[in-house]
Design an enzyme around this catalytic site. Structure first.
Site, PDB file in Angstrom:
ATOM      1  N   PRO A 186      85.970  50.043  34.777  1.00  0.00           N
ATOM      2  CA  PRO A 186      87.265  50.705  34.984  1.00  0.00           C
ATOM      3  C   PRO A 186      87.032  52.212  35.323  1.00  0.00           C
ATOM      4  O   PRO A 186      86.306  52.793  34.495  1.00  0.00           O
ATOM      5  CB  PRO A 186      88.056  50.359  33.719  1.00  0.00           C
ATOM      6  N   GLY A 210      87.644  56.057  35.130  1.00  0.00           N
ATOM      7  CA  GLY A 210      88.380  56.704  34.088  1.00  0.00           C
ATOM      8  C   GLY A 210      88.180  56.199  32.585  1.00  0.00           C
ATOM      9  O   GLY A 210      88.730  56.633  31.702  1.00  0.00           O
ATOM     10  N   SER A 228      81.561  55.773  35.731  1.00  0.00           N
ATOM     11  CA  SER A 228      81.812  54.933  36.992  1.00  0.00           C
ATOM     12  C   SER A 228      81.371  55.871  38.074  1.00  0.00           C
ATOM     13  O   SER A 228      80.830  55.345  39.075  1.00  0.00           O
ATOM     14  CB  SER A 228      83.520  54.820  37.175  1.00  0.00           C
ATOM     15  N   SER A 229      81.568  57.313  38.237  1.00  0.00           N
ATOM     16  CA  SER A 229      81.031  58.008  39.213  1.00  0.00           C
ATOM     17  C   SER A 229      79.916  57.887  39.261  1.00  0.00           C
ATOM     18  O   SER A 229      79.293  57.686  40.545  1.00  0.00           O
ATOM     19  CB  SER A 229      81.728  59.465  39.144  1.00  0.00           C
ATOM     20  N   ALA A 230      79.109  57.921  38.522  1.00  0.00           N
ATOM     21  CA  ALA A 230      77.677  57.812  38.639  1.00  0.00           C
ATOM     22  C   ALA A 230      76.984  56.501  39.052  1.00  0.00           C
ATOM     23  O   ALA A 230      76.388  56.346  39.964  1.00  0.00           O
ATOM     24  CB  ALA A 230      76.795  58.063  37.430  1.00  0.00           C
ATOM     25  N   ASP A 271      73.803  60.777  33.470  1.00  0.00           N
ATOM     26  CA  ASP A 271      74.501  59.592  33.875  1.00  0.00           C
ATOM     27  C   ASP A 271      73.762  58.856  35.103  1.00  0.00           C
ATOM     28  O   ASP A 271      73.614  57.749  34.973  1.00  0.00           O
ATOM     29  CB  ASP A 271      75.876  60.024  34.450  1.00  0.00           C
TER      30      ASP A 271
HETATM   31  C1  MEV Z   1      79.497  64.195  29.461  1.00  0.00           C
HETATM   32  O1  MEV Z   1      79.606  62.749  29.688  1.00  0.00           O
HETATM   33  C2  MEV Z   1      78.457  64.579  28.712  1.00  0.00           C
HETATM   34  C3  MEV Z   1      78.504  65.993  28.407  1.00  0.00           C
HETATM   35  O2  MEV Z   1      77.670  66.376  27.608  1.00  0.00           O
HETATM   36  C4  MEV Z   1      78.469  66.944  29.761  1.00  0.00           C
HETATM   37  C5  MEV Z   1      76.966  66.793  30.324  1.00  0.00           C
HETATM   38  O3  MEV Z   1      76.105  66.307  29.719  1.00  0.00           O
HETATM   39  O4  MEV Z   1      76.846  67.145  31.544  1.00  0.00           O
HETATM   40  C6  MEV Z   1      79.711  66.615  27.799  1.00  0.00           C
END
Ligand code: MEV
Length: 318
Positions: free
Chosen positions: A101, A103, A108-110, A152
């Site tokens: 899903p 958001g 999801s973007s990665a 990610d």
């Molecule tokens: C975001 O998913 C994770 C953070 O540590 C930011 C990042 O690592 O770029 C909050």
């Protein structure tokens, strides 16, 4: 000619925010994936569509502008950035489907970025490996978001459970960490860039208080690595709860996230915490024996997903 690729979503188990200050992090690919299919188009425009995300856009020949035919494709900025880096602007039809899903805080973007790039490389017969793909996907995320850690896109490319050390060395866990987790998400998407900036301000304004917290978060992540290697779920859960407390100290908790974290614990989760940037987004709960009870308890007013970690990273073919 048809090229197909898919990539998994991810969840951060330990180390969000502290990873920005070079502390370690642990994140894992989960059994929810984004799928991209590319075929040649006979039309004079490229089409990008998703039936399950319910959008369709027409791209002009330079892929600079798009006409929205249907839906709200927030994810399209990642796809356009990938197209502009790889594609030669000949008309294509690209279909995206996703069991992640948008958001939900599961990256999801990665997943979409990695799957799109892999499908484009296959379509154009461009050689790539996981290292180059993870790097290119990180560049796309950074160009779109301004800030992004490589975590990610790394996890969406390689799959499995990944430990990122203090000096940015990547280690892949060899152990099978096949325990059920529940993710609860709020649909209120936190602005990662702003939240990371707010944490930096808090740290700069209170260095003597916040710096030791960040260091403790790193130490905690290293203890968690040992607990995962030993299969000590009880310890992993305990450390998740402490990690949640630290994230609260950093100011990224919200009423909704807090509620879900404690509802999950009340329903039998052995550990629960914010996952990702916070300020909206998601929580993750470790519940080896109580997955249905925890999911049901959270589901009363928020959205819930049952997930497992998976070793399967990006996959692609023509
Ligand atoms: C975001 O998913 C994770 C953070 O540590 C930011 C990042 O690592 O770029 C909050």
């Amino acid at each position: 000619m048809k090229a197909i690729a898919s990539a998994p979503a991810k969840t951060i188990l330990f180390g969000e925010h502290s990873v920005v200050y070079d502390e370690p992090a642990i994140a894992g690919a989960v059994n929810k994936r984004a799928y991209v299919e590319i075929t040649k188009s006979d039309r004079d425009k490229s089409i990008l569509r998703s039936y399950d995300l319910n959008f369709e856009v027409e791209l002009d020949t330079k892929h600079k502008k798009y006409i929205l035919k249907k839906g709200k494709p927030g994810i399209i900025r990642y796809i356009l950035e990938a197209l502009n880096r790889v594609h030669d602007h000949t008309p294509i039809e690209m279909t995206l489907s996703s069991s992640v899903p948008i958001g939900s805080g599961l990256g999801s973007s990665a997943a979409v970025t990695v799957a799109t790039l892999a499908a484009l490389y296959r379509y154009h017969n461009i050689r790539f490996n996981k290292k180059s793909l993870a790097h290119d996907a990180h560049m796309v995320e950074q160009a779109v978001q301004g800030v992004a850690s490589p975590l990610d896109t790394l996890v969406s490319t390689y799959g499995g459970l990944v430990y990122l050390s203090r000096n940015k060395k990547v280690e892949h866990f060899k152990v099978n960490f096949n325990v059920p987790f529940v993710v609860g998400y709020t649909h209120k998407h936190g602005n990662t860039g702003k939240i990371v900036k707010d944490v930096r301000n808090l740290k700069n304004n209170n260095p003597k208080i916040i710096n030791p917290v960040i260091t403790s978060m790193g130490n905690l992540t290293n203890y968690a690595k040992q607990a995962i290697l030993k299969g000590d779920f009880k310890k992993v859960g305990e450390l998740m709860n402490i990690n949640h407390g630290f994230l609260d100290v950093l100011g990224v908790n919200t009423l909704e996230l807090s509620r879900m974290v404690y509802v999950a614990r009340g329903a039998g989760a052995i550990g629960s915490k914010i996952t990702g940037a916070g300020g909206g987004g998601s929580i993750i709960a470790l519940c080896p024996d109580k997955v249905n009870e925890v999911a049901r308890a959270i589901n009363k007013s928020d959205n819930v997903l049952k997930i497992r970690f998976t070793r399967k990273g990006v996959s692609s073919r023509v």
